[in-house]
Motif scaffolding. Sequence first.
Motif, PDB file in Angstrom:
ATOM      1  N   LEU A  34       0.858  -1.187   0.000  1.00 56.20           N
ATOM      2  CA  LEU A  34       0.000   0.000   0.000  1.00 56.20           C
ATOM      3  C   LEU A  34       0.891   1.232   0.000  1.00 56.20           C
ATOM      4  CD1 LEU A  34      -2.744   1.576   0.689  1.00 56.20           C
ATOM      5  CD2 LEU A  34      -1.994   1.365   3.049  1.00 56.20           C
ATOM      6  N   ILE A  35       0.578   2.190  -0.891  1.00 54.45           N
ATOM      7  CA  ILE A  35       1.237   3.495  -0.817  1.00 54.45           C
ATOM      8  C   ILE A  35       0.464   4.294   0.219  1.00 54.45           C
ATOM      9  CG2 ILE A  35       1.891   5.584  -2.063  1.00 54.45           C
ATOM     10  CD1 ILE A  35       3.268   3.202  -3.189  1.00 54.45           C
ATOM     11  N   ASN A  36       1.070   4.488   1.372  1.00 59.24           N
ATOM     12  CA  ASN A  36       0.397   5.144   2.477  1.00 59.24           C
ATOM     13  C   ASN A  36       0.483   6.657   2.310  1.00 59.24           C
ATOM     14  OD1 ASN A  36      -0.630   5.984   4.881  1.00 59.24           O
ATOM     15  ND2 ASN A  36       1.139   5.342   6.104  1.00 59.24           N
ATOM     16  N   PHE A  37      -0.486   7.222   1.578  1.00 59.30           N
ATOM     17  CA  PHE A  37      -0.413   8.648   1.272  1.00 59.30           C
ATOM     18  C   PHE A  37      -0.574   9.521   2.501  1.00 59.30           C
ATOM     19  CE2 PHE A  37      -0.697   7.711  -3.303  1.00 59.30           C
ATOM     20  CZ  PHE A  37       0.393   8.491  -3.675  1.00 59.30           C
ATOM     21  N   LYS A  85      -6.484  -1.833   7.985  1.00 55.38           N
ATOM     22  CA  LYS A  85      -6.640  -3.262   8.263  1.00 55.38           C
ATOM     23  C   LYS A  85      -7.965  -3.829   7.751  1.00 55.38           C
ATOM     24  CE  LYS A  85      -6.240  -6.707  11.819  1.00 55.38           C
ATOM     25  NZ  LYS A  85      -6.942  -6.892  13.101  1.00 55.38           N
ATOM     26  N   PRO A  86      -9.077  -3.094   7.942  1.00 59.66           N
ATOM     27  CA  PRO A  86     -10.331  -3.657   7.434  1.00 59.66           C
ATOM     28  C   PRO A  86     -10.337  -3.840   5.916  1.00 59.66           C
ATOM     29  CG  PRO A  86     -10.751  -1.818   8.929  1.00 59.66           C
ATOM     30  CD  PRO A  86      -9.283  -1.836   8.660  1.00 59.66           C
ATOM     31  N   LEU A  87      -9.401  -3.178   5.233  1.00 63.28           N
ATOM     32  CA  LEU A  87      -9.387  -3.240   3.769  1.00 63.28           C
ATOM     33  C   LEU A  87      -8.288  -4.150   3.241  1.00 63.28           C
ATOM     34  CD1 LEU A  87      -9.844   0.544   3.027  1.00 63.28           C
ATOM     35  CD2 LEU A  87     -11.484  -1.277   2.590  1.00 63.28           C
ATOM     36  N   ARG A  88      -7.729  -4.983   4.116  1.00 60.11           N
ATOM     37  CA  ARG A  88      -6.541  -5.708   3.688  1.00 60.11           C
ATOM     38  C   ARG A  88      -6.802  -6.622   2.505  1.00 60.11           C
ATOM     39  NH1 ARG A  88      -3.454  -7.788   8.579  1.00 60.11           N
ATOM     40  NH2 ARG A  88      -3.269  -5.605   9.156  1.00 60.11           N
ATOM     41  N   ASN A  89      -8.031  -7.140   2.403  1.00 58.48           N
ATOM     42  CA  ASN A  89      -8.308  -8.002   1.260  1.00 58.48           C
ATOM     43  C   ASN A  89      -9.117  -7.296   0.181  1.00 58.48           C
ATOM     44  OD1 ASN A  89      -6.955 -10.231   2.403  1.00 58.48           O
ATOM     45  ND2 ASN A  89      -8.710 -10.546   3.758  1.00 58.48           N
ATOM     46  N   ILE A  97      -7.472   4.949  -2.185  1.00 56.11           N
ATOM     47  CA  ILE A  97      -8.414   6.057  -1.978  1.00 56.11           C
ATOM     48  C   ILE A  97      -8.578   6.308  -0.482  1.00 56.11           C
ATOM     49  CG2 ILE A  97     -10.840   6.729  -2.227  1.00 56.11           C
ATOM     50  CD1 ILE A  97     -10.751   5.213  -4.947  1.00 56.11           C
ATOM     51  N   THR A  98      -8.614   5.223   0.295  1.00 54.26           N
ATOM     52  CA  THR A  98      -8.701   5.378   1.743  1.00 54.26           C
ATOM     53  C   THR A  98      -7.496   6.150   2.274  1.00 54.26           C
ATOM     54  OG1 THR A  98      -9.870   3.298   1.846  1.00 54.26           O
ATOM     55  CG2 THR A  98      -8.951   4.110   3.907  1.00 54.26           C
ATOM     56  N   ALA A  99      -6.313   5.814   1.748  1.00 53.95           N
ATOM     57  CA  ALA A  99      -5.096   6.488   2.216  1.00 53.95           C
ATOM     58  C   ALA A  99      -5.182   7.988   1.934  1.00 53.95           C
ATOM     59  CB  ALA A  99      -3.867   5.887   1.540  1.00 53.95           C
ATOM     60  N   ILE A 100      -5.702   8.344   0.764  1.00 57.66           N
ATOM     61  CA  ILE A 100      -5.841   9.769   0.446  1.00 57.66           C
ATOM     62  C   ILE A 100      -6.846  10.418   1.406  1.00 57.66           C
ATOM     63  CG2 ILE A 100      -6.618  11.392  -1.332  1.00 57.66           C
ATOM     64  CD1 ILE A 100      -5.503   9.351  -3.407  1.00 57.66           C
ATOM     65  N   GLY A 101      -7.921   9.665   1.699  1.00 54.81           N
ATOM     66  CA  GLY A 101      -8.907  10.168   2.660  1.00 54.81           C
ATOM     67  C   GLY A 101      -8.293  10.389   4.033  1.00 54.81           C
ATOM     68  N   VAL A 102      -7.485   9.435   4.487  1.00 50.80           N
ATOM     69  CA  VAL A 102      -6.847   9.569   5.796  1.00 50.80           C
ATOM     70  C   VAL A 102      -5.944  10.796   5.794  1.00 50.80           C
ATOM     71  CG1 VAL A 102      -5.196   8.511   7.385  1.00 50.80           C
ATOM     72  CG2 VAL A 102      -6.948   7.109   6.297  1.00 50.80           C
TER      73      VAL A 102
END
Lengths: 293, 235
Positions: A34-37, A85-89, A97-102
């Motif tokens: 994951l690219i943790n933006f 973690k909830p998105l691992r699969n 997109i989640t990372a950008i949201g975070v």
Amino acid sequence: MEQLIQQLVNGISLGSIYALIALGYTMVYGIVKLINFAHGDVFMVGAFIGFYSITILDLGIFPALLISMAACALFGVLIERIAYKPLRNATRIAALITAIGVSLFIEYGTIYIRGAQPEAYPNGIVPLKSIEILGVKISGQSLLILAVSIFLMILLQFIVYKTKIGKAMRAVSHDQDAAKLMGINVNNTISATFAIGSALAGAAGVVFGIYYTKIEPLMGIIPGLKAFVAAVLGGIGIIPGAMAGGLLLGVIEALVSAAGFSLWRDGVAFVVLILILIFRPAGLFGKNVREKV
Amino acid sequence: MLKINDINVYYGNIHALKGVSLEIHPGEIVTLIGANGAGKSTLLKTISGLLKPKTGEILFEGEHVAGKVPQLIVKRGISHVPEGRRVFANMSVEENLELGAFLRKDKKAISEDFEKVYGLFPRLFERRRQLSGTLSGGEQQMLAMGRALMARPRLLLLDEPSMGLAPLLVKTIFRIIEEINQSGTTILLVEQNANMALSIASRAYVIETGKIVATGTAAELGQSDQIRQAYLGGH
Ligand SMILES: Nc1ncnc2c1ncn2[C@@H]1O[C@H](COP(=O)(O)OP(=O)(O)O)[C@@H](O)[C@H]1O
Ligand SMILES: [Mg+2]
């Protein structure tokens, strides 16, 4: 000539900051792909925690550095447990997109809590004096950045290659199921990776504040992107690659400035990104294997 | 030692194991044979905790272990050598073996086990500092087995250890499996090479599309016309 060497010194200082941030990108990518933006924003939070530790708690640089690293480690683990973690699969794009949201959440959360106004790290807090070598002046701030980043990188190498958790991290990043069969707890190992990467970003935030003085809630965006470029430049997922990529990018930027193109300084990172993606997509330290599709 | 009662395992809505039951007694070599895609690897993964059965139970030394995480199962004494070896290619032979002992804290016994594994596989000792990704297929198989032994398992699960190896190496690997068994480790051996597997096993199960279709002593199954037709090349 002296001018050039002076710029090199500046480039290496800046590059060490990129390298510290890039390590977190690359370690996280290596283990969860994951690219943790949001990583650049952890860097920003680290800068603020260091700032408040120095100004409000009246602490010295090193305690402030430690507090910032510890707090960012915890913050990184929380981000992973709550958001990723909830998105691992899930699909990669959902995680991205989640990372950008975070990232946006942390930036505007910080503005909501303390406002958008910048702060300035106090002067004269660096215990190191500037030194002169062959007519080149190296400031106390530069020396501090170099000392802190070299120390942390050596410590990281030790953790990754010599300790049990480091071996678990390498095993999980190579093959999660095989790691599970060894009895490795994959969730804890991923948490440890986020903790270490985020602690390095926290340290980078504090030394950045000491070097450039000004900090503000959106300060993580550009260094974060550049550190990402540095990680790709070195080969994403490869730890020595992130170190080399960060240093190289800092030096390239300084040389571009020295050549009189300082307006182009921020753009050059992205030119580097485009070139590396065209000519050596696996990065300088990566094996160029064709991705199977 | 291991008792599997009527387990059902799914991948999404693919029903991969359909009411499988199986039993292994202490000290045995039991082999599970079956064609590609029959569900052999799925069964081993379910035993070692990588997959959870939807229904049914797995008892190891009297304790319920179905659905437990792999960590707990390794700790209880079951090690799984996965299909395709799955060594950590980015690490040295020595580091791979260390990872095999990840949950153990008895330093002294661990170094004894290093000796044992190197005794069993002298090639690994010669190459202990080499990256395991540079080993040959046979050496990687030895490493995967050595790594599993580093956990001091009482039950060893082997998934197609002979896959892709030259006949001479296959013989070596099977001889070592017998040695491991003689030193007190119970073995569940999954094989496509049914001839070889039956030659060292005491009992066997045959699996077809997720169901156990035959079981008996290795000698009985080796004689059965049906089995010979299907799995032993019909000689
Ligand atoms: N990860 C998976 N997702 C979906 N189906 C799978 C998966 N792994 C195996 N299967 C299916 O389950 C069945 C059993 O597979 P497997 O246990 O690997 O067989 P074997 O080891 O006997 O060759 C096959 O039909 C296979 O296609
Ligand atoms: Mg299989």
